[in-house]
Write an enzyme that holds these catalytic residues in place. Structure first.
Site, PDB file in Angstrom:
ATOM      1  N   GLY A  75       3.565  58.950 -30.989  1.00 44.92           N
ATOM      2  CA  GLY A  75       3.348  59.979 -29.811  1.00 44.92           C
ATOM      3  C   GLY A  75       2.550  59.133 -28.675  1.00 44.92           C
ATOM      4  N   SER A  76       1.718  59.803 -28.201  1.00 44.89           N
ATOM      5  CA  SER A  76       1.290  59.267 -26.836  1.00 44.89           C
ATOM      6  C   SER A  76      -0.049  58.208 -27.168  1.00 44.89           C
ATOM      7  CB  SER A  76       0.513  60.382 -25.844  1.00 44.89           C
ATOM      8  OG  SER A  76      -0.314  61.158 -26.862  1.00 44.89           O
ATOM      9  N   THR A  77      -0.329  57.313 -26.304  1.00 46.69           N
ATOM     10  CA  THR A  77      -1.370  56.412 -26.691  1.00 46.69           C
ATOM     11  C   THR A  77      -2.679  57.198 -26.627  1.00 46.69           C
ATOM     12  OG1 THR A  77      -0.065  54.670 -25.842  1.00 46.69           O
ATOM     13  CG2 THR A  77      -2.628  54.423 -25.487  1.00 46.69           C
ATOM     14  N   GLU A  78      -2.876  58.208 -25.855  1.00 44.97           N
ATOM     15  CA  GLU A  78      -4.173  58.921 -25.697  1.00 44.97           C
ATOM     16  C   GLU A  78      -4.247  59.642 -27.234  1.00 44.97           C
ATOM     17  OE1 GLU A  78      -1.774  59.030 -23.387  1.00 44.97           O
ATOM     18  OE2 GLU A  78      -3.143  57.800 -22.247  1.00 44.97           O
ATOM     19  N   GLU A 125       2.693  54.264 -33.501  1.00 45.90           N
ATOM     20  CA  GLU A 125       3.913  54.121 -32.491  1.00 45.90           C
ATOM     21  C   GLU A 125       3.798  54.717 -31.321  1.00 45.90           C
ATOM     22  OE1 GLU A 125       6.200  51.752 -33.022  1.00 45.90           O
ATOM     23  OE2 GLU A 125       6.066  51.686 -35.444  1.00 45.90           O
ATOM     24  N   GLU A 149       3.084  55.668 -17.999  1.00 53.24           N
ATOM     25  CA  GLU A 149       4.345  56.050 -18.550  1.00 53.24           C
ATOM     26  C   GLU A 149       4.696  57.240 -18.127  1.00 53.24           C
ATOM     27  OE1 GLU A 149       4.040  57.395 -22.776  1.00 53.24           O
ATOM     28  OE2 GLU A 149       6.008  56.257 -23.062  1.00 53.24           O
ATOM     29  N   CYS A 178      10.501  56.297 -25.616  1.00 56.05           N
ATOM     30  CA  CYS A 178       9.247  55.700 -25.442  1.00 56.05           C
ATOM     31  C   CYS A 178       9.466  54.239 -25.073  1.00 56.05           C
ATOM     32  CB  CYS A 178       8.683  55.441 -26.864  1.00 56.05           C
ATOM     33  SG  CYS A 178       9.688  54.990 -28.088  1.00 56.05           S
ATOM     34  N   GLY A 228      -3.078  58.820 -30.036  1.00 53.94           N
ATOM     35  CA  GLY A 228      -2.950  57.836 -30.839  1.00 53.94           C
ATOM     36  C   GLY A 228      -4.241  57.048 -31.081  1.00 53.94           C
ATOM     37  N   LYS A 288       4.467  66.771 -39.753  1.00 54.14           N
ATOM     38  CA  LYS A 288       4.568  67.511 -38.617  1.00 54.14           C
ATOM     39  C   LYS A 288       5.348  67.295 -37.425  1.00 54.14           C
ATOM     40  CE  LYS A 288       1.810  68.226 -35.337  1.00 54.14           C
ATOM     41  NZ  LYS A 288       2.506  68.887 -34.400  1.00 54.14           N
TER      42      LYS A 288
END
Ligand code: NAD
Length: 508
Positions: free
Chosen positions: A261-264, A283, A414, A317, A266, A209
């Site tokens: 993608g983003s830590t949130e 990642e 970030e 990133c 993730g 996706k």
């Protein structure tokens, strides 16, 4: 040109010092426009989903527009996959896994991967243009970095497909099954290659996706895969937003999730996968520090800093968004940075002279702007170019803040945009402590004339990748991944195979 003096540390000074550069001071001379053309390929008015080797319409007929962020023009409409589409994509991948892919010889898998790599190379110009059109990044970047590296990953993992027994000596590596793979918008084709190539090499099938703002090169890749004659269902590409990604992650018949993608997001995925006892690799975000010692090759270092944060609009990133400069060199470095950003060309991504292209979306622009304002509110001197910007599209001027404190939001969050936070240090220990003072741990850079110092500092940095006297260099044979909230698992190199195999001891 004289740079206004930066303020002395610790003094109570006015709230905002904003230094702008007049257009006349900007580049030493102007280049004639050199736009890349794209009249030799067509973008259709709408795209479907690539499932089971066929292009199909979404079950509930929903579509959404995808834009050119440099002009805000709609390029095309793509399908929004719902749970029923996710389900049929996973069924197609399962079927392909059981019927063909796990059974086909490793040499055959390698042959298909080589074919994909060659087709990417043959269509590289078209793919580069498409990446810049849909993502906003300068054509120089997509042409010289994204597309060649994407092809290189397929070439590299093609080489491993029939050598897995050598990759894992005395073990019997077996594929996991069906992998759900979710990628972000900053390196759309390259992230797809990082995910698909090792999964296929190890004998897994995939449902990919792409991000909602940059689906086009993934759809082109699906077309390449179709033309490479891969068995239907080995690779499925479904477009959509966060809801589509969430439906993919929670589907009961998935054997592995790979997310970039983003830590949130993730973290949400990690919780979901833990509940389902499903293998996952993440990642995530980063807040890389570039450390410049007083003995560094300064021109080279400043060029590396510029490359690390301003080229590609800081949409990286591992962007070097924090700069730690040894106190004795701060005046020199800030002066060189100040001069260098004046010559950066911000403008149309398809122009070959452009250094800094368009911000990927309106939402991302708002996020960058809000964080940059927080730097001003904290009273940090702000330097930026004042070059003319196109009247439409999403743009942000290359900007840096000096005298930044570790606790400032611009030093901790970030920013994912062309904004650099400059801080100082006195001793190597202080540099290490400051560089590690972040919840992230994806990458870092060290600039010094002394090789021994470089190695010593690198060993103390809590970052997955540390570059020495260079920055943002990638190779398919090198592993990439994070510490702490930058995620876990590695992509690239031999380590990139590990998340896609059941690692069993060979029975005697
Ligand atoms: P994002 O997390 O918003 O979205 C990434 C992908 O996840 C998109 O495809 C999105 O549609 C999907 N998604 C969103 N919500 C979801 C959910 N609840 N469940 C499943 N999928 C969902 O990130 P982004 O804004 O697209 O990308 C920027 C981020 O990616 C930055 O934080 C950047 O550092 C990170 N990134 C990391 C690496 C790396 O290798 N570590 C590489 C590139 C980007």
């Amino acid at each position: 040109m004289k740079r206004p003096k930066t303020r002395a540390k610790g003094k109570n000074v006015p709230a905002v010092t904003r230094v702008t550069l007049a257009p006349s001071d900007a580049a030493s001379w102007q280049y004639a426009p050199a736009p890349e053309t794209y009249d030799y390929f067509k973008i259709a008015p709408r795209y479907g989903l690539f499932i089971g080797g066929k292009w199909v319409a979404p079950k509930d007929g929903r579509r959404f527009p995808t834009l050119n962020p440099a002009t805000e023009e709609v390029l095309t409409h793509v399908a929004e996959a719902g749970p029923a589409d996710v389900d049929r994509a996973i069924k197609a991948a399962r079927n392909a896994y059981e019927r063909y892919w796990r059974r086909c010889s490793p040499q055959t898998r390698a042959k298909y991967l080589f074919r994909i790599a060659r087709a990417i190379t043959e269509r590289s110009r078209e793919l580069a243009v498409l990446e810049s059109l849909n993502g906003g990044k300068p054509i120089r970047e997509s042409r010289d970095v994204d597309i060649p590296l994407a092809a290189a990953h397929f070439f590299y993992y093609a080489g491993w497909a029939d050598k897995l027994e050598w990759a894992f000596p005395n073990r019997h590596p077996e594929p996991l099954g069906v992998a759900g793979q979710i990628i972000p918008w900053n390196f759309p084709l390259l992230m797809a290659a990082w995910k698909i190539a090792p999964a296929l090499a190890c004998g897994n099938t995939v449902v990919l996706k792409p991000a909602e703002t940059t689906p086009l090169t993934a759809l082109w890749l699906a077309e390449i895969i179709e033309q490479a004659d891969l068995p239907p269902g080995v690779v499925n590409v479904i477009t959509g937003g966060g809801d589509t990604g969430a439906a993919l992650v929670r589907h009961p018949d998935l054997d592995k999730v790979a997310f970039t993608g983003s830590t949130e997001v993730g973290k949400q995925i990690a919780i979901q996968c833990a509940r389902l006892r499903r293998p996952v690799t993440l990642e995530l975000g980063g807040k890389a520090a570039n450390i410049i010692f007083e003995d560094a090759p300064m021109d080279q270092a400043v060029e590396g800093i510029i490359n690390g944060i301003f080229f590609n609009q800081g949409h990286v990133c591992c962007a070097g968004s924090r700069l730690l400069v040894q106190e004795s060199a701060i005046e020199l470095v800030v002066d060189k940075l100040y001069r260098r950003i004046q010559s950066l060309r911000v403008g149309p991504p398809l122009d070959k002279n452009t250094d800094v292209g368009a911000i990927n979306s309106k939402a991302q622009l708002a996020k960058i702007d809000e964080l940059a304002r927080s730097g001003e509110q904290a009273g940090r001197p702000r330097y930026q170019t004042e070059c003319a910007l196109p009247s439409r599209g999403y743009w942000f001027r290359p900007t840096f803040f000096t005298e930044v404190a570790l606790s400032d939001r611009i030093a901790q969050e970030e920013i994912f945009g062309p904004v650099l936070s400059v801080m100082t240090f006195r001793t190597p220990d202080e540099a290490v402590e400051k560089a590690n003072n972040t919840r992230y741990g994806l990458s870092a850079g060290i600039w010094t004339d002394k090789g021994s110092k470089n190695f010593k500092i690198a060993a103390q940095l809590r970052a997955g990748v540390v570059w020495g006297n260079t920055f943002n260099k990638f190779d398919p044979s090198s592993a990439f991944g994070g510490y702490k909230e930058s995620g876990f698992g590695r992509e690239g190199g031999i380590f990139g195979l590990l998340p896609y195999v059941k690692d069993r001891w060979r029975s005697a």
